[in-house]
Design a protein around this motif. Structure first.
Motif, PDB file in Angstrom:
ATOM      1  N   GLY A  25       0.815  -1.203   0.000  1.00  0.00           N
ATOM      2  CA  GLY A  25       0.000   0.000   0.000  1.00  0.00           C
ATOM      3  C   GLY A  25       0.849   1.254   0.000  1.00  0.00           C
ATOM      4  N   GLY A  26       0.551   2.193  -0.893  1.00  0.00           N
ATOM      5  CA  GLY A  26       1.250   3.460  -0.936  1.00  0.00           C
ATOM      6  C   GLY A  26       2.568   3.387  -1.693  1.00  0.00           C
ATOM      7  N   ARG A  27       3.021   4.540  -2.120  1.00  0.00           N
ATOM      8  CA  ARG A  27       4.277   4.623  -2.863  1.00  0.00           C
ATOM      9  C   ARG A  27       5.452   4.437  -1.904  1.00  0.00           C
ATOM     10  N   ARG A  28       6.405   3.630  -2.309  1.00  0.00           N
ATOM     11  CA  ARG A  28       7.566   3.388  -1.465  1.00  0.00           C
ATOM     12  C   ARG A  28       8.596   4.492  -1.631  1.00  0.00           C
ATOM     13  N   GLY A  29       9.357   4.704  -0.575  1.00  0.00           N
ATOM     14  CA  GLY A  29      10.419   5.684  -0.608  1.00  0.00           C
ATOM     15  C   GLY A  29      11.656   5.141   0.065  1.00  0.00           C
ATOM     16  N   LEU A  30      12.695   5.963   0.115  1.00  0.00           N
ATOM     17  CA  LEU A  30      13.938   5.567   0.753  1.00  0.00           C
ATOM     18  C   LEU A  30      13.864   5.807   2.258  1.00  0.00           C
ATOM     19  N   TRP A  31      14.245   4.808   3.023  1.00  0.00           N
ATOM     20  CA  TRP A  31      14.319   4.900   4.471  1.00  0.00           C
ATOM     21  C   TRP A  31      15.718   4.498   4.915  1.00  0.00           C
ATOM     22  N   LEU A  32      16.104   4.955   6.106  1.00  0.00           N
ATOM     23  CA  LEU A  32      17.387   4.549   6.654  1.00  0.00           C
ATOM     24  C   LEU A  32      17.308   4.415   8.164  1.00  0.00           C
ATOM     25  N   PRO A  33      18.078   3.505   8.748  1.00  0.00           N
ATOM     26  CA  PRO A  33      18.069   3.330  10.200  1.00  0.00           C
ATOM     27  C   PRO A  33      19.035   4.290  10.880  1.00  0.00           C
ATOM     28  N   LEU A  34      18.626   4.783  12.027  1.00  0.00           N
ATOM     29  CA  LEU A  34      19.466   5.650  12.847  1.00  0.00           C
ATOM     30  C   LEU A  34      19.564   5.074  14.248  1.00  0.00           C
ATOM     31  N   VAL A  35      20.624   5.450  14.928  1.00  0.00           N
ATOM     32  CA  VAL A  35      20.883   4.965  16.292  1.00  0.00           C
ATOM     33  C   VAL A  35      20.858   6.152  17.244  1.00  0.00           C
ATOM     34  N   ARG A  36      20.121   6.031  18.345  1.00  0.00           N
ATOM     35  CA  ARG A  36      20.050   7.117  19.325  1.00  0.00           C
ATOM     36  C   ARG A  36      21.302   7.099  20.205  1.00  0.00           C
ATOM     37  N   ARG A  37      21.938   8.251  20.336  1.00  0.00           N
ATOM     38  CA  ARG A  37      23.126   8.341  21.174  1.00  0.00           C
ATOM     39  C   ARG A  37      22.741   8.306  22.660  1.00  0.00           C
ATOM     40  N   ILE A  38      23.575   7.662  23.450  1.00  0.00           N
ATOM     41  CA  ILE A  38      23.293   7.511  24.888  1.00  0.00           C
ATOM     42  C   ILE A  38      24.390   8.141  25.730  1.00  0.00           C
ATOM     43  N   ARG A  39      25.172   9.029  25.118  1.00  0.00           N
ATOM     44  CA  ARG A  39      26.194   9.754  25.868  1.00  0.00           C
ATOM     45  C   ARG A  39      26.472  11.082  25.177  1.00  0.00           C
ATOM     46  N   GLU A  40      27.109  11.985  25.900  1.00  0.00           N
ATOM     47  CA  GLU A  40      27.495  13.271  25.337  1.00  0.00           C
ATOM     48  C   GLU A  40      28.716  13.094  24.427  1.00  0.00           C
ATOM     49  N   PRO A  41      28.907  13.997  23.446  1.00  0.00           N
ATOM     50  CA  PRO A  41      27.979  15.072  23.099  1.00  0.00           C
ATOM     51  C   PRO A  41      26.783  14.562  22.311  1.00  0.00           C
ATOM     52  N   TYR A  42      25.750  15.390  22.237  1.00  0.00           N
ATOM     53  CA  TYR A  42      24.519  15.070  21.508  1.00  0.00           C
ATOM     54  C   TYR A  42      23.769  13.885  22.109  1.00  0.00           C
ATOM     55  N   ASP A  43      23.821  13.778  23.417  1.00  0.00           N
ATOM     56  CA  ASP A  43      23.090  12.699  24.092  1.00  0.00           C
ATOM     57  C   ASP A  43      21.606  12.778  23.749  1.00  0.00           C
ATOM     58  N   GLY A  44      21.025  11.642  23.336  1.00  0.00           N
ATOM     59  CA  GLY A  44      19.608  11.577  22.988  1.00  0.00           C
ATOM     60  C   GLY A  44      19.295  11.875  21.542  1.00  0.00           C
ATOM     61  N   MET A  45      20.269  12.366  20.775  1.00  0.00           N
ATOM     62  CA  MET A  45      20.024  12.666  19.368  1.00  0.00           C
ATOM     63  C   MET A  45      20.302  11.436  18.514  1.00  0.00           C
ATOM     64  N   PRO A 138      15.029  13.443  11.509  1.00  0.00           N
ATOM     65  CA  PRO A 138      15.133  14.367  12.644  1.00  0.00           C
ATOM     66  C   PRO A 138      16.485  15.082  12.587  1.00  0.00           C
ATOM     67  N   ALA A 139      16.695  16.029  13.500  1.00  0.00           N
ATOM     68  CA  ALA A 139      18.009  16.659  13.604  1.00  0.00           C
ATOM     69  C   ALA A 139      19.030  15.585  13.982  1.00  0.00           C
ATOM     70  N   LEU A 140      20.146  15.557  13.268  1.00  0.00           N
ATOM     71  CA  LEU A 140      21.147  14.523  13.474  1.00  0.00           C
ATOM     72  C   LEU A 140      22.374  15.070  14.200  1.00  0.00           C
ATOM     73  N   ALA A 141      23.025  14.208  14.937  1.00  0.00           N
ATOM     74  CA  ALA A 141      24.232  14.582  15.660  1.00  0.00           C
ATOM     75  C   ALA A 141      25.386  14.813  14.688  1.00  0.00           C
ATOM     76  N   PHE A 142      26.354  15.640  15.142  1.00  0.00           N
ATOM     77  CA  PHE A 142      27.587  15.873  14.409  1.00  0.00           C
ATOM     78  C   PHE A 142      27.300  16.376  12.992  1.00  0.00           C
ATOM     79  N   ASP A 143      28.034  15.882  12.009  1.00  0.00           N
ATOM     80  CA  ASP A 143      27.823  16.280  10.618  1.00  0.00           C
ATOM     81  C   ASP A 143      27.084  15.202   9.841  1.00  0.00           C
ATOM     82  N   HIS A 144      26.297  14.391  10.540  1.00  0.00           N
ATOM     83  CA  HIS A 144      25.663  13.249   9.888  1.00  0.00           C
ATOM     84  C   HIS A 144      24.584  13.651   8.892  1.00  0.00           C
ATOM     85  N   ALA A 145      23.979  14.824   9.063  1.00  0.00           N
ATOM     86  CA  ALA A 145      23.014  15.304   8.060  1.00  0.00           C
ATOM     87  C   ALA A 145      23.717  15.551   6.731  1.00  0.00           C
TER      88      ALA A 145
END
Length: 243
Positions: A25-45, A138-145
């Motif tokens: 169902g529906g048009r398919r698009g590109l998806w990618l997996p991300l990992v949530r950081r659990i330490r600083e810097p960018y903890d939670g991103m 979402p907003a990504l940590a470091f220069d990952h965007a």
């Protein structure tokens, strides 16, 4: 001179409709997996899967190992994308983009991977691993965007002249399925008749002599790429690694 460390990260693309993998169902698009950081810097991103390069690891080996640990994926298409090492890319404060100590400059060798439905359905998800649409990140940590943007640009250029689209498909596929890959990668609808003419004129495909079964209407023909090289041909270096 500041200390420097080497890390490996991976951008993984899969074709997916909204919801679960394999839906029609529906048009398919590109998806990618991300990992949530659990330490600083960018903890939670959210960030790309990655980690520091082990002392006894090769680059491709490190990328494969990290993917297996974080997402459970083992892509058949894995290619080196680029090296990112601008000063300050690891953020301020303790830690770094990929596990180095405070104040270290991190150079990340980035790989990109493409997975089909069957591979993607086996991916590990959870509180700290989640799939996102490539155009709604979402907003990504470091220069990952920036890394994801570059990977998308590379994929969209390469799909025009290579057999890379087959990494999202099985060994055989219909022209409609192939067009769906092109539309997802390029982000626009393509005229079916024009697409068929262009693909047939390219000489890249060969008719398998088989048809797709289990459909209500006239079964469409199945094709395959006639290229003899691997999807991720590394040339002499790839052949050396296999010895």
């Amino acid at each position: 001179m500041a200390n420097a460390s080497l890390a490996v990260s991976t951008v993984i693309f899969a074709l997916r409709s909204s919801g679960r993998f394999g839906e029609d169902g529906g048009r398919r698009g590109l998806w990618l997996p991300l990992v949530r950081r659990i330490r600083e810097p960018y903890d939670g991103m959210w960030a790309l899967p990655g980690g520091p390069l082990g002392a006894d690891e090769g680059l491709a080996e490190a990328a494969t190992s990290t993917l297996a640990k974080t997402t459970g994926l083992a892509p058949r298409y894995l290619e080196q994308l680029y090296a990112f090492g601008d000063p300050g890319r690891s953020g301020e404060g303790a830690g770094s983009a990929d596990g180095a100590g405070s104040g270290e400059r991190v150079v990340s060798v980035v790989y990109w991977a493409l997975v089909g439905d069957e591979e993607a359905r086996a991916a590990r998800v959870g509180q700290n691993v989640r799939w996102f649409p490539a155009d709604e990140l979402p907003a990504l940590a470091f220069d990952h965007a920036l890394i994801v943007e570059y990977a998308l640009w590379r994929l969209r250029n390469k799909v025009e002249y290579s057999r890379i689209a087959s990494a999202f498909l099985g060994r055989s596929f219909t022209l409609a399925q192939l067009r769906e890959v092109y539309e997802a990668v390029l982000g626009r609808a393509l005229d079916p008749a024009n697409f068929r003419r262009q693909i047939e004129a390219s000489g890249a495909l060969e008719d398998t002599g088989e048809v797709l079964t289990g459909v209500r209407h006239r079964p469409p023909r199945l094709y395959r790429y006639n290229a003899t090289v691997d999807l991720a041909d590394q040339g002499p270096l790839g052949r050396l690694a296999q010895k």
